[in-house]
Design an enzyme around this catalytic site. Structure first.
Site: not given
Length: 232
Positions: A14, A16-17, A95
């Site tokens: 997922f 989200y950024g 990340e």
């Protein structure tokens, strides 16, 4: 989604950024939807892409909040262990400032069932503790965060572009977020470009390439250790 549909997938992640608009890895399907009990916050430092150890950028992470929802995009990777390995290696490098992987339930847009569309979806998160997580900046007043975002830049771009691109990405998927709009407009205020953003009532996309005004004072923060990442 049927059980056989889920079983065909090797893994889901997922975003989200920046993963919402720039996944950067080979995937097989992109699905718009949300996760529950998490909200997006700009509390994580980026020191190697859109910031530096001396002047960290602020990028988004997730904060647990009962009843909250966070919209974004889920990506599937299938095709065998090697393809999965390559995607995960890329994501872990990109990340690296996130110190945890959390498994969450994902709810697909338009699916009104109380049951999640997908379970065990990977999301990169960060521990909200400055002692144990060297990249966690924590919350700050909106004006201070905006000034930091307006002035931070790194080898691969500036912090404000990251925020404006996220604002546009959420507009493009049809799920604008008041917090993002408010922060982006405060950054525009700091840059002296009031009125060119996405008003909460009209929600129109604003510019992402804005020249930095030299009169804006930079936020002075303690330097953070160096890291290697591709984006946050």
């Amino acid at each position: 989604m049927s059980e056989s549909y889920n079983q065909r997938m090797v893994f889901w992640v997922f975003g989200y950024g920046s993963l919402v608009w720039n996944p950067g890895f080979e995937y097989d399907e992109k699905v718009i939807g949300f996760i529950k009990d998490y909200k997006r916050v700009f509390d994580l430092a980026c020191i190697d892409h859109r910031g530096t150890p001396e002047h960290p950028a602020r990028t988004c992470t997730l904060e647990h909040q009962e009843g909250a929802i966070c919209w974004g995009a889920a990506y599937s990777v299938r095709g065998g262990p090697e393809k999965e390995r390559l995607a995960m290696e890329y994501l872990e490098k990109r990340e690296c400032e996130y110190d945890a992987k959390t498994l969450v339930n994902f709810y697909k847009e338009g699916d009104f069932s109380d049951e999640p569309s997908l379970t065990g979806v990977i999301v990169f998160t960060s521990t909200p503790d400055k002692e144990s997580n060297k990249y966690y900046l924590g919350p700050a007043p909106l004006e201070d965060m905006a000034r930091q975002i307006a002035t931070a830049s790194g080898p691969f771009g500036n912090n404000r572009e990251y925020l404006f691109l996220l604002e546009k990405a959420m507009f493009d998927i049809g799920h604008e977020e008041d917090y993002i709009i408010e922060l982006a407009n405060e950054v525009r205020n700091a840059l002296g470009i009031v009125g060119k953003g996405i008003p909460k009532d009209k929600k129109l996309t604003g510019p992402s390439h804005i020249p930095l005004k030299s009169h804006i004072p930079a936020i002075h923060l303690h330097p953070l250790p160096e890291a290697i990442a591709m984006d946050s």
